[in-house]
Motif scaffolding. Structure first.
Motif, mmCIF file in Angstrom:
data_model
loop_
_atom_site.group_PDB
_atom_site.id
_atom_site.type_symbol
_atom_site.label_atom_id
_atom_site.label_comp_id
_atom_site.label_asym_id
_atom_site.label_seq_id
_atom_site.Cartn_x
_atom_site.Cartn_y
_atom_site.Cartn_z
ATOM 1 N N GLU A 468 69.995 34.690 78.651
ATOM 2 C CA GLU A 468 70.493 33.304 79.369
ATOM 3 C C GLU A 468 70.465 33.364 80.868
ATOM 4 N N PHE A 469 70.830 34.412 81.134
ATOM 5 C CA PHE A 469 70.709 34.721 82.709
ATOM 6 C C PHE A 469 69.232 34.640 83.147
ATOM 7 N N ALA A 470 68.214 35.181 82.396
ATOM 8 C CA ALA A 470 66.836 35.162 82.709
ATOM 9 C C ALA A 470 66.464 33.684 82.730
ATOM 10 N N GLU A 471 66.952 32.863 81.834
ATOM 11 C CA GLU A 471 66.664 31.487 81.998
ATOM 12 C C GLU A 471 67.190 30.866 83.199
ATOM 13 N N LEU A 472 68.583 31.123 83.437
ATOM 14 C CA LEU A 472 69.074 30.357 84.590
ATOM 15 C C LEU A 472 68.465 30.570 85.923
ATOM 16 N N TRP A 473 67.994 32.264 85.994
ATOM 17 C CA TRP A 473 67.383 32.598 87.157
ATOM 18 C C TRP A 473 66.341 33.490 86.960
ATOM 19 N N PRO A 474 65.213 32.630 86.445
ATOM 20 C CA PRO A 474 64.083 33.722 86.286
ATOM 21 C C PRO A 474 63.616 34.324 87.517
ATOM 22 N N GLU A 475 63.605 33.719 88.517
ATOM 23 C CA GLU A 475 62.906 34.159 89.898
ATOM 24 C C GLU A 475 63.705 35.583 90.204
ATOM 25 N N LYS A 476 64.963 35.892 89.812
ATOM 26 C CA LYS A 476 65.729 36.913 89.758
ATOM 27 C C LYS A 476 65.247 38.341 89.168
ATOM 28 N N PHE A 477 64.525 38.149 87.939
ATOM 29 C CA PHE A 477 64.383 39.257 87.045
ATOM 30 C C PHE A 477 62.881 39.706 87.526
ATOM 31 N N THR A 478 62.743 41.056 87.573
ATOM 32 C CA THR A 478 61.565 41.718 87.621
ATOM 33 C C THR A 478 61.354 43.149 87.336
ATOM 34 N N ASN A 479 60.473 43.796 87.498
ATOM 35 C CA ASN A 479 60.164 45.001 86.979
ATOM 36 C C ASN A 479 59.517 45.956 87.887
ATOM 37 N N VAL A 480 60.280 47.228 88.237
ATOM 38 C CA VAL A 480 59.791 48.237 88.754
ATOM 39 C C VAL A 480 59.467 49.628 88.064
ATOM 40 N N THR A 481 58.291 50.154 87.502
ATOM 41 C CA THR A 481 58.263 51.066 86.749
ATOM 42 C C THR A 481 58.639 52.262 87.589
ATOM 43 N N ASN A 482 59.445 53.379 86.759
ATOM 44 C CA ASN A 482 59.903 54.554 87.556
ATOM 45 C C ASN A 482 58.667 55.146 87.944
ATOM 46 N N GLY A 483 59.112 56.030 88.769
ATOM 47 C CA GLY A 483 58.083 57.078 89.243
ATOM 48 C C GLY A 483 58.844 58.572 89.667
ATOM 49 N N VAL A 484 57.638 59.545 89.692
ATOM 50 C CA VAL A 484 58.264 60.856 90.135
ATOM 51 C C VAL A 484 57.678 61.547 91.334
ATOM 52 N N THR A 485 58.201 62.138 92.269
ATOM 53 C CA THR A 485 57.700 62.720 93.173
ATOM 54 C C THR A 485 56.790 63.727 93.059
ATOM 55 N N PRO A 486 55.462 63.598 93.460
ATOM 56 C CA PRO A 486 54.377 64.639 93.271
ATOM 57 C C PRO A 486 54.430 65.692 94.209
ATOM 58 N N ARG A 487 55.578 65.585 95.321
ATOM 59 C CA ARG A 487 55.696 66.953 95.777
ATOM 60 C C ARG A 487 56.435 68.037 95.225
ATOM 61 N N ARG A 488 57.671 67.660 94.797
ATOM 62 C CA ARG A 488 58.407 68.393 93.529
ATOM 63 C C ARG A 488 57.643 68.830 92.307
ATOM 64 N N ARG A 805 44.742 60.306 85.993
ATOM 65 C CA ARG A 805 44.860 58.824 85.767
ATOM 66 C C ARG A 805 46.444 58.498 85.843
ATOM 67 N N SER A 806 47.164 59.756 86.333
ATOM 68 C CA SER A 806 48.748 59.572 86.362
ATOM 69 C C SER A 806 49.219 59.299 87.712
ATOM 70 N N GLY A 807 48.088 58.875 88.625
ATOM 71 C CA GLY A 807 48.784 58.844 90.049
ATOM 72 C C GLY A 807 49.593 57.479 90.122
ATOM 73 N N TYR A 808 49.498 56.529 89.276
ATOM 74 C CA TYR A 808 50.457 55.435 89.366
ATOM 75 C C TYR A 808 52.074 55.825 89.268
ATOM 76 N N PHE A 809 52.235 57.084 88.568
ATOM 77 C CA PHE A 809 53.601 57.555 88.251
ATOM 78 C C PHE A 809 54.234 57.973 89.479
ATOM 79 N N SER A 810 53.228 58.201 90.565
ATOM 80 C CA SER A 810 54.069 58.625 91.902
ATOM 81 C C SER A 810 55.107 57.631 92.279
ATOM 82 N N SER A 811 56.213 58.495 92.535
ATOM 83 C CA SER A 811 57.576 57.500 92.836
ATOM 84 C C SER A 811 57.222 56.831 94.347
ATOM 85 N N ASP A 812 56.096 57.326 94.902
ATOM 86 C CA ASP A 812 55.706 56.458 96.305
ATOM 87 C C ASP A 812 55.456 55.087 95.748
ATOM 88 N N ARG A 813 54.649 54.921 94.927
ATOM 89 C CA ARG A 813 54.137 53.485 94.390
ATOM 90 C C ARG A 813 55.523 52.754 93.922
#
Ligand code: H53
Length: 840
Positions: A468-488, A805-813
């Motif tokens: 219901e919240f997503a219907e009310l405010w669709p513009e608020k909802f988004t995704n940011v897929t997690n990432g991990v730092t390649p340094r550590r 092919r795992s570069g996408y999962f850098s937390s920099d992204r």
């Protein structure tokens, strides 16, 4: 952007951004001085711990220029800063990371040689890691801080300086035993206490109304109790840049050492009591990962660190003569889960009560600056506070929440006239049973963006959790897929792979993981694949020797290392893995195994101390390990290891040594997972379900390089809605029946038929995580894994493609996405100049 002037009075000549003070001579001198002056030790009698301390102090000195310069830049040229609010920061060991990011690892090694230490690792090993987090959520916050600094984004991580972090885990008779984590006992050299920037926080008491100067009625809070937050700052240096951000952790102190009145009338203990009570606030981290216990002290901790942090942000504006009404242009406040969600009410309170700003303006400031990351759909993790507890502890906040809610419900009434159901559903106050405050609703209403942490998860937030919240405010909802730092997780953890990557694609992969795509050209190059395999073997030898030291179990580094490390939780299904091991064991025993792939199955992870079933799963795994490892028939074919006390440091040994990564949660339950990413970067293949970030991982590495099994989220939903019966799956699978029978007769519990009954009853009864439904498919997929293992070339190719092919999962992204789409902040390089002649 004015350069930071290094001719400021800074002790030691550690000032040149390039080299001065960074060579091994200067490090040696710095260490000698710290041994003598800071630690009161002579170099001749220094222990490894003394040398660790001395080197750490010398390295911290070398962070200070960048640290101060980074603060000066913001002071001189105000720019929006990220405030990352998190109850957990699982930052891991600091020395190796700071050496890497400064670029002086070699120099430190040389300096140590002059103290007779041949290998840096002997010094790194004595570092006590701050366990200020439980698992994925806390570690994510640490990766994000490192990426923020590496991307030169001004940021402060705000959290709690727990005196005792996550408990240390011992295994006794197969059971988990918890031991207090005294991480501060030997001194921790990386923090800078800043007592002059302390903040006051209130609790309890009552609210009262009064008339202000203009005769207007206002409300104010009269707390009955106070605590002081003393900031302890930890510098977070970016990789090879000048930006050094801050982790500001609050320690709770008593307002007065003693209540003098009580003291004078002879009530000595009463007087000390309040001091002790205030100081317990930051005493210990709650050891639950993703389960809400609704405890009073926990809410106090949350309000304590949130209030200190917001006061700190507001004060920083005042110091720079910026009007507080400009707050949202200078701070973007990210809520890491609902743990800091009280920030919505606290910011409103500070703006209205302290700064006398009107409601509408205050609401506008709050909702323009706060954003919320949701990390879970599990109902038991969604924080709800009992109304009576809440009003007792935070009466003024509750008033404010009622007002926020009333205005929100008015908006809903206009949109859905007469629909009381929807009002009940979306209200911040849950009216059912004993009433409670729903923190996810407060965060959602107060935030300008709500994001999930993987594509599937964000989608489920919109479809299932908050539709219901997503219907009310669709513009608020988004995704940011997690990432991990390649340094550590690559550069530090896996030096041999890093060297190979550098040789092949150049050194820039560390900050631009997409460059690893170039490795695809090598996928059919037998020599290169051989070299790639060698790096893995090196990691496996190291892990094998660690396993031997810690558990006494001998494992063969040429066997397939099959690893599941993560918190122990039923939805993560370590027990599914365990059942599969029993099936393999039975096949070997019965001579029906075409077992061509010797395996070492490795587990690691902590269970929440009050989570009975998770602790029983640990006992179960250890029961299986005992039987398997002592049976001569299993020799050279199967080994089972439970690694005690899994933490960041151990992760650094495990990820580079893994061939097969187990990501087998029930579809729809794991929000993202981040271990899956660390394994893939280090060239492990994944066996997994379509859950969390596995979905994206499989899309990226391509389906032929991923071992997929199990029911999808919608199939699981379908089973659930059609009275799922595990029995029907058991009946169809004779091997599963055999496995269950063996457990029942006490084969893995020295004949004790009762021990694992609760586990079996759960699996054969209502099986809440669909273990039985996925068992057969999982077992078949494991056979496929074994077959692949025998074609080493094909395996290595698949592994290489996972890394490539795992570069996408850098937390920099991930951080770039937060900056662009949620925070609207841009990098702010820190320039440092200095005239070496003048300062030396
Ligand atoms: O957060 C990770 C996810 C993971 C999720 C985890 C998490 C906690 O560690 C604690 C509380 C919580 O609500 C969620 O379980 O799937 O990868 C980081 O986003």
């Amino acid at each position: 952007n004015e350069p930071f002037d290094l001719r400021l009075p800074t002790p030691g000549c550690y000032l040149d951004p390039e080299k001065a003070g960074m060579d091994s001579d200067a490090l040696f001198k710095g260490m000698t001085e710290h041994l003598f002056f800071t630690l009161g030790k002579l170099a001749t009698s220094a222990s490894p711990h003394d040398l660790y301390m001395a080197l750490s102090y010398a390295v911290k000195d070398r962070l200070m220029t960048r640290y101060l310069a980074s603060q000066e830049v913001i002071r001189k040229k105000p720019q929006k800063t990220v405030a990352y609010l998190s109850a957990e920061f699982l930052i891991g060991p600091q020395l190796s990371n700071n050496l890497l990011n400064l670029g002086i690892t070699k120099e430190a090694e040389d300096a140590l040689k002059r103290f007779g230490i041949e290998s840096l690792s002997t010094i790194l090993e004595v570092e006590e890691e701050p366990g200020l987090g439980n698992g994925g959520l806390g570690r994510l916050a640490a990766c994000y801080m490192e990426s923020l600094a590496s991307l030169q984004v001004p940021a402060v991580g705000y959290g709690i300086r727990y005196e005792f972090g996550i408990f240390n885990q011992l295994i006794r008779d197969g059971w988990q035993v918890e031991v207090t984590d005294k991480w501060l006992k030997g001194g921790w050299p990386w923090e800078l206490p800043q007592p002059d920037e302390s903040c006051f926080v209130g609790f309890g008491g009552r609210t009262e109304s009064y008339r202000d100067d203009k005769g207007k009625y206002r409300s104010r809070w009269v707390p009955s109790e106070h605590a002081i937050g003393v900031p302890h700052d930890v510098p977070v240096l970016g990789y090879r840049v000048n930006t050094c951000d801050r982790l500001r952790l609050w320690r709770a102190d008593a307002t007065e050492s003693f209540d003098f009145y009580a003291f004078n009338i002879g009530d000595y203990y009463g007087a000390v009591e309040e001091k002790v009570a205030s100081e317990t606030l930051s005493k210990v981290l709650y050891p639950n990962d993703g389960t809400d216990e609704g405890r009073r002290l926990r809410l106090k901790q949350q309000h304590f660190f949130v209030s200190c942090s917001l006061q700190d942000m507001l004060r920083s504006l005042e110091k720079r003569s910026i009007p507080v009404t400009e707050f949202a242009n200078h701070w973007t406040v990210q809520l890491n889960d609902t743990h800091p969600a009280i920030a919505v009410a606290e910011l409103m309170r500070l703006l209205i009560d302290q700064y006398q700003i009107g409601w509408d303006k205050a609401w506008n400031i709050t909702t323009s600056s706060v954003a919320y990351t949701n990390h879970t759909l599990l109902p038991e993790a969604l924080e709800k506070w009992d109304l009576s507890l809440f009003s007792d502890l935070l009466p003024r906040h509750l008033e404010i929440i009622y007002e926020i809610n009333w205005r929100f419900l008015q908006q809903l009434r206009l949109r859905y006239p007469g629909d009381d159901k929807i009002l009940q559903k979306l209200s911040i106050i849950d009216e059912e049973g004993s009433k409670s405050v729903r923190m996810a609703h407060l965060a959602t209403i107060g935030a300008h963006h709500i994001n999930g942490v993987a594509a599937l998860h964000s989608d489920l937030i919109k479809r299932q959790l908050l539709p219901e919240f997503a219907e009310l405010w669709p513009e608020k909802f988004t995704n940011v897929t997690n990432g991990v730092t390649p340094r550590r997780w690559v550069a530090l953890a896996n030096p041999s792979l890093s060297n190979l990557l550098e040789k092949e694609v150049g050194p820039d992969w560390i900050t631009n993981m997409e460059l690893l795509k170039k490795l695809e050209n090598k996928k059919d190059d037998a020599n290169f694949l051989q070299e790639f395999e060698e790096t893995k073997l090196r990691g496996k030898r190291k892990l094998a020797s660690f396993i031997h030291t810690k558990t006494g179990i001998l494992v063969d580094p040429s066997s397939l290392f099959d690893v599941q490390v993560k918190r122990i939780h039923q939805y993560k299904r370590q027990h599914l893995n365990a059942l599969q091991i029993i099936a393999q064991y039975l096949r070997i025993k019965n001579g029906t195994s075409n077992y061509k792939a010797p395996r070492t199955v490795i587990f690691g992870g902590k269970a929440a101390p009050g989570y009975f079933m998770a602790k029983l799963i640990i006992r179960f795994i250890n029961g299986i390990a005992d039987v398997v490892n002592s049976d001569p028939d299993m020799e050279g074919l199967l080994r089972v290891v439970f690694l005690p006390d899994y933490n960041v440091k151990l992760g650094e040994i495990v990820y580079p040594a893994t061939d097969l990564s187990e990501q087998i949660s029930t579809a729809g339950k794991e929000a993202s997972g981040t271990g899956n990413m660390k394994f893939a970067m280090n060239g492990a293949l994944t066996i997994g379900t379509l859950d969390g970030a596995n979905v994206e991982l499989r899309d990226l590495v391509k389906k032929e390089n991923f071992f997929l099994f199990g029911k999808t989220e919608s199939e699981i939903m379908h089973l659930k809605n059609n009275s799922y019966s595990p029995k029907t799956f058991i009946e169809k699978c004779p091997e599963l029946q055999e496995v269950i029978r063996l457990i029942e007769i006490g084969h893995f519990s020295n004949g004790d038929k009762e021990l694992f009954k609760p586990l079996l009853n759960s699996l054969t009864g209502n099986d809440p995580f669909f273990v039985m439904a996925d068992f057969e498919d999982y077992l078949n997929k494991q056979d496929e894994v074994s077959n692949f293992w025998n074609n080493k070339k094909a395996w290595n190719k698949m592994a290489l493609l996972n890394t490539a092919r795992s570069g996408y999962f850098s937390s920099d992204r991930s951080i770039r996405e937060y900056c662009e789409s949620i925070w609207k902040v841009s990098p702010m390089p820190v320039e440092i100049t200095c005239d070496i002649e003048e300062i030396t």
